[in-house]
Design a protein around this motif. Structure first.
Motif, short mmCIF file in Angstrom:
data_model
loop_
_atom_site.label_atom_id
_atom_site.label_comp_id
_atom_site.label_asym_id
_atom_site.label_seq_id
_atom_site.Cartn_x
_atom_site.Cartn_y
_atom_site.Cartn_z
N ASN A 12 -5.05 13.69 3.66
CA ASN A 12 -4.29 12.51 3.23
C ASN A 12 -2.91 12.46 3.88
O ASN A 12 -2.28 13.49 4.09
CB ASN A 12 -4.10 12.53 1.71
CG ASN A 12 -5.41 12.33 0.99
OD1 ASN A 12 -6.09 11.34 1.19
ND2 ASN A 12 -5.79 13.30 0.16
N ALA B 285 3.68 15.98 4.15
CA ALA B 285 3.51 17.42 3.91
C ALA B 285 2.94 18.13 5.14
O ALA B 285 3.29 17.79 6.28
CB ALA B 285 2.66 17.63 2.66
N LYS C 253 6.72 12.49 6.11
CA LYS C 253 6.67 12.57 4.64
C LYS C 253 5.29 12.99 4.18
O LYS C 253 4.95 12.83 3.00
CB LYS C 253 7.00 11.17 4.06
CG LYS C 253 8.46 10.82 4.15
CD LYS C 253 9.25 11.57 3.11
CE LYS C 253 10.72 11.61 3.45
NZ LYS C 253 11.45 12.48 2.52
N VAL D 217 3.62 3.61 3.15
CA VAL D 217 4.36 2.61 2.36
C VAL D 217 4.50 1.38 3.24
O VAL D 217 5.32 1.36 4.16
CB VAL D 217 5.81 3.02 2.03
CG1 VAL D 217 6.42 2.03 1.06
CG2 VAL D 217 5.90 4.40 1.47
N TYR E 293 0.87 9.87 3.97
CA TYR E 293 1.64 8.99 3.09
C TYR E 293 1.98 7.64 3.75
O TYR E 293 2.55 7.59 4.83
CB TYR E 293 2.94 9.69 2.67
CG TYR E 293 3.70 8.92 1.62
CD1 TYR E 293 3.31 8.94 0.29
CD2 TYR E 293 4.81 8.15 1.97
CE1 TYR E 293 4.00 8.23 -0.67
CE2 TYR E 293 5.51 7.44 1.01
CZ TYR E 293 5.09 7.48 -0.30
OH TYR E 293 5.78 6.76 -1.25
N TRP F 91 -0.82 8.14 -1.00
CA TRP F 91 -1.57 9.02 -0.10
C TRP F 91 -2.97 8.48 0.11
O TRP F 91 -3.69 8.20 -0.84
CB TRP F 91 -1.62 10.42 -0.70
CG TRP F 91 -0.27 11.05 -0.81
CD1 TRP F 91 0.67 10.80 -1.77
CD2 TRP F 91 0.31 12.00 0.08
NE1 TRP F 91 1.80 11.55 -1.52
CE2 TRP F 91 1.60 12.31 -0.40
CE3 TRP F 91 -0.14 12.65 1.25
CZ2 TRP F 91 2.45 13.22 0.23
CZ3 TRP F 91 0.70 13.56 1.87
CH2 TRP F 91 1.99 13.83 1.37
N ASN F 92 -3.35 8.36 1.38
CA ASN F 92 -4.68 7.86 1.71
C ASN F 92 -5.23 8.66 2.88
O ASN F 92 -4.47 9.25 3.65
CB ASN F 92 -4.59 6.36 2.06
CG ASN F 92 -5.87 5.61 1.69
OD1 ASN F 92 -6.95 6.20 1.67
ND2 ASN F 92 -5.74 4.32 1.43
N ASN F 93 -6.56 8.67 2.99
CA ASN F 93 -7.18 9.36 4.13
C ASN F 93 -7.56 8.36 5.22
O ASN F 93 -7.48 7.14 5.01
CB ASN F 93 -8.37 10.18 3.67
CG ASN F 93 -9.44 9.32 3.04
OD1 ASN F 93 -9.12 8.36 2.34
ND2 ASN F 93 -10.69 9.62 3.30
N ARG G 21 -8.57 2.52 5.19
CA ARG G 21 -9.08 1.41 4.40
C ARG G 21 -8.23 1.22 3.16
O ARG G 21 -8.12 2.12 2.34
CB ARG G 21 -10.52 1.67 3.96
CG ARG G 21 -11.49 1.56 5.07
CD ARG G 21 -12.89 1.97 4.66
NE ARG G 21 -13.68 2.11 5.87
CZ ARG G 21 -14.23 1.08 6.50
NH1 ARG G 21 -14.12 -0.14 6.01
NH2 ARG G 21 -14.90 1.28 7.61
N TYR G 22 -7.60 0.07 3.05
CA TYR G 22 -6.94 -0.34 1.81
C TYR G 22 -7.00 -1.86 1.80
O TYR G 22 -6.45 -2.50 2.69
CB TYR G 22 -5.48 0.13 1.75
CG TYR G 22 -4.82 -0.21 0.43
CD1 TYR G 22 -5.17 0.49 -0.72
CD2 TYR G 22 -3.91 -1.25 0.32
CE1 TYR G 22 -4.60 0.16 -1.95
CE2 TYR G 22 -3.34 -1.59 -0.91
CZ TYR G 22 -3.69 -0.88 -2.03
OH TYR G 22 -3.12 -1.19 -3.24
N HIS H 232 0.89 -1.16 0.00
CA HIS H 232 0.00 0.00 0.00
C HIS H 232 0.92 1.20 0.00
O HIS H 232 1.59 1.47 0.99
CB HIS H 232 -0.84 -0.06 1.30
CG HIS H 232 -1.67 1.16 1.55
ND1 HIS H 232 -1.83 1.69 2.82
CD2 HIS H 232 -2.40 1.94 0.73
CE1 HIS H 232 -2.62 2.74 2.75
NE2 HIS H 232 -2.97 2.92 1.50
N MET H 233 1.04 1.85 -1.15
CA MET H 233 2.00 2.95 -1.27
C MET H 233 1.31 4.18 -1.82
O MET H 233 0.68 4.12 -2.87
CB MET H 233 3.14 2.54 -2.21
CG MET H 233 4.23 3.59 -2.29
SD MET H 233 5.28 3.36 -3.72
CE MET H 233 6.31 2.02 -3.16
#
Lengths: 241, 193
Positions: B134, B179, B177, B138, B136, B115-117, B154-155, B112-113
Motif C-alpha cells: 500500500n 512508510a 509518506k 491524497v 499513501y 492507503w491503497n494498493n 482503483r478508486y 481519495h485519501m
C-alpha cells in the motif's frame, strides 16, 4: 482497495506524551518522537499529535517538536492543539506536518476553516469535534471538553463540510477512556451525513471495537491513544485482524 | 546532488526529509543552473493546478522541466502537471504524458485519501514492490490510463498511480509518506542510471 486507517493519537504536554481518562487524570506515556517511530515501525497508517497545553508560550516548542517528528517519520501526521490563526497553521505546516487539527477556534470563527482550506487545501484541515450525549442530544463541546456549546453535533458537522473541512475527527466524550467501544450511533450518523472522511475516536478497548466501527459505520479511520501507548493492543496484530 | 524544484506548492519539506533519510544530499532550489547540474530532479507538489502552472511559466520553470535530461520524478500535483491538460482550473499543463487530468466523480468520498494498493506495476520504479503493498494517496483529480501508465490504482475508477516516459517518472501517491514501501520506490528512483 482503499484501506481503513488505524491512527494512534499522541497527546503532548510540555514535550511529553500523556493520556487522560474522560479528558482528565493525566498519565505520562513517554517521549513523543520515540513513540511515533515505534508506531511507524508497527504499521500505523497515520499519526495525530495533540498539544493539550496549547498556550502561546509553547508555540515555538511545538513547532520544534513538529520539525523533529517530520525528520524522523515517513507517514502522514496531523498536529492540533491551540491553533487559532492562519499564522499558527503556517508555522506547523512549514515545520513539516501534513494536516492541522482545529477545534475550539473553528467554533469561535468557522471562517478559519475556509481560510486554511484556501491557503493550504482542504486535505490539510481536520476539524476535531468533541461531542457528548446529554439530555437526549449530541452537543459539541470546546476547550478540551470543558465547555458545552449550543451547537448540535449533526448541524455542526454539515456546516464543517460546507466550510471546506477535509476531515472530521469525531470524539465521543461519553466513550473516551472507557474502553467500552466507539460511539457507533453518532459515528454512524455523522459518517452518513457528510461526504468527507470521518475518523472515529474515543472508547477503543479491544480489537473487536475497531472491527465494529468499520462494519457498522462509514468511518474512514479509527483513532486511539492509551491502548497503543501501553501496548494493550499491538498495531500489527490489529491490522491483521 | 538531488534537486527539488522550489515553486509555489507545499509538501517540499517532507520530500526533502525523505531523501536525506535515504542518505542522499539534496537542495530545494529554483536556480536553473543548479537544477540542470543535478543527478536527479524531483518535481513535488500539493496545491492547485492553475496557480502552480502560472507560477512555473512566470519563472521559466515550465521550459526548464521539459528540457531536463536526467531522471525527473513528479509527485502528486507534479504528476498531474506533467500531463496534457487538467480539468482543475481548465489548465494547459506540460504535456509530457498524453493524459487528461479529471476530477473524480463523487460516487465515493473525494478526495481519495489514505492507503491503497496498485496493479500492473512496471519498470524499475517498482522493483521489489508487489500489488499487495500500500502507498499513501491524497488527491481529488486523477490522470487517466495511457501507454505511459506504469502502475494502476482503483478508486471509483482505474487511474494512473504512476507514469513513465523517457527520463520522466511520476507518481500520484506520496512515496515520501508511504512508510517502507515508499522509501523503496524513492530509492529505486534515486538509484536509476
Amino acid at each position: 482497495m482503499l484501506k481503513k486507517r488505524i491512527i494512534p493519537c499522541l497527546d503532548i504536554c510540555d514535550g511529553r506524551t500523556v493520556k487522560g481518562i474522560n479528558f482528565i487524570d493525566i498519565r505520562d506515556a513517554g517521549d513523543p518522537v520515540d513513540l511515533a517511530k515505534r508506531y511507524v515501525q508497527e504499521g500505523a497508517d497515520e499519526l495525530v499529535f495533540l498539544d493539550i497545553t496549547a498556550t502561546h508560550e509553547n508555540r515555538k516548542t511545538l513547532s520544534a517538536l513538529v520539525e523533529k517528528i517530520a525528520m524522523e517519520i515517513n507517514i502522514p501526521f496531523t498536529v492540533g492543539g491551540g491553533i487559532n490563526s492562519l499564522q499558527d497553521v503556517s508555522l506547523i505546516i512549514k515545520a513539516g506536518a501534513d494536516k492541522v487539527s482545529i477545534n475550539s477556534s473553528a467554533v469561535k470563527r468557522p471562517l478559519l476553516i475556509t481560510e486554511i482550506a484556501k491557503e493550504f487545501g482542504s486535505q490539510c484541515v481536520v476539524v476535531a469535534v468533541d461531542t457528548k450525549f446529554i439530555s437526549n442530544e449530541w452537543i459539541v463541546y470546546v476547550n478540551g471538553g470543558r465547555i458545552p456549546t449550543l451547537l448540535r453535533t449533526m448541524d455542526w458537522v454539515k456546516q464543517l463540510e460546507e466550510s471546506g473541512a477535509g476531515e472530521i475527527l469525531l470524539t465521543s466524550m461519553n466513550n473516551d477512556g472507557m474502553k467500552t467501544g466507539f460511539a457507533l450511533d453518532i459515528t454512524g450518523a455523522v459518517s452518513l451525513a457528510v461526504n468527507i472522511p470521518v475518523i472515529a475516536s474515543g472508547g477503543a478497548g479491544t480489537m473487536e471495537h475497531f472491527k465494529e466501527v468499520f462494519e457498522y459505520t462509514k468511518a474512514s479511520g479509527a483513532l486511539a491513544a492509551s491502548i497503543f501507548h501501553f501496548g494493550e493492543i499491538p498495531i500489527p496484530t490489529l491490522k491483521k485482524y | 546532488m538531488i534537486a527539488i524544484i522550489k515553486y509555489n506548492a507545499g509538501n517540499i519539506k517532507s520530500v526533502e526529509n525523505a531523501i536525506r533519510r535515504l542518505g542522499y544530499d539534496c537542495m530545494v532550489t529554483d536556480d536553473e543552473a543548479l537544477i540542470r547540474a543535478a543527478d536527479k530532479v524531483i518535481f513535488p507538489g500539493v496545491g492547485e493546478a492553475a496557480s502552480a502552472m502560472k507560477y512555473l511559466k512566470a519563472h521559466g520553470l515550465d521550459k526548464l522541466v521539459l528540457s531536463l535530461k536526467q531522471p525527473t520524478l513528479g509527485i502528486c500535483l507534479g504528476q498531474q502537471l506533467m500531463c496534457s491538460h487538467s480539468e482543475e482550473g481548465d489548465t494547459a499543463c506540460l504535456g509530457i504524458f498524453g493524459a487528461d487530468v479529471r476530477k473524480f466523480p463523487s460516487r465515493e468520498l473525494v478526495p481519495h485519501m489514505g492507503w491503497n494498493n496498485m496493479e500492473q506495476l512496471k519498470g524499475k520504479l517498482f522493483e521489489g514492490i508487489s500489488d499487495l503493498d500500500n502507498v499513501y494517496f491524497v488527491h481529488s483529480y486523477y490522470a487517466g490510463l495511457t501507454d505511459d501508465t506504469v502502475a494502476t490504482c482503483r478508486y471509483i475508477l482505474p487511474f494512473s498511480a504512476a507514469m513513465q516516459k523517457d527520463n520522466f517518472y511520476a507518481t500520484q501517491f506520496h512515496p515520501e509518506k508511504s512508510a517502507g514501501v515508499g522509501e523503496r520506490i524513492l530509492k529505486n528512483f534515486l538509484m536509476l542510471q
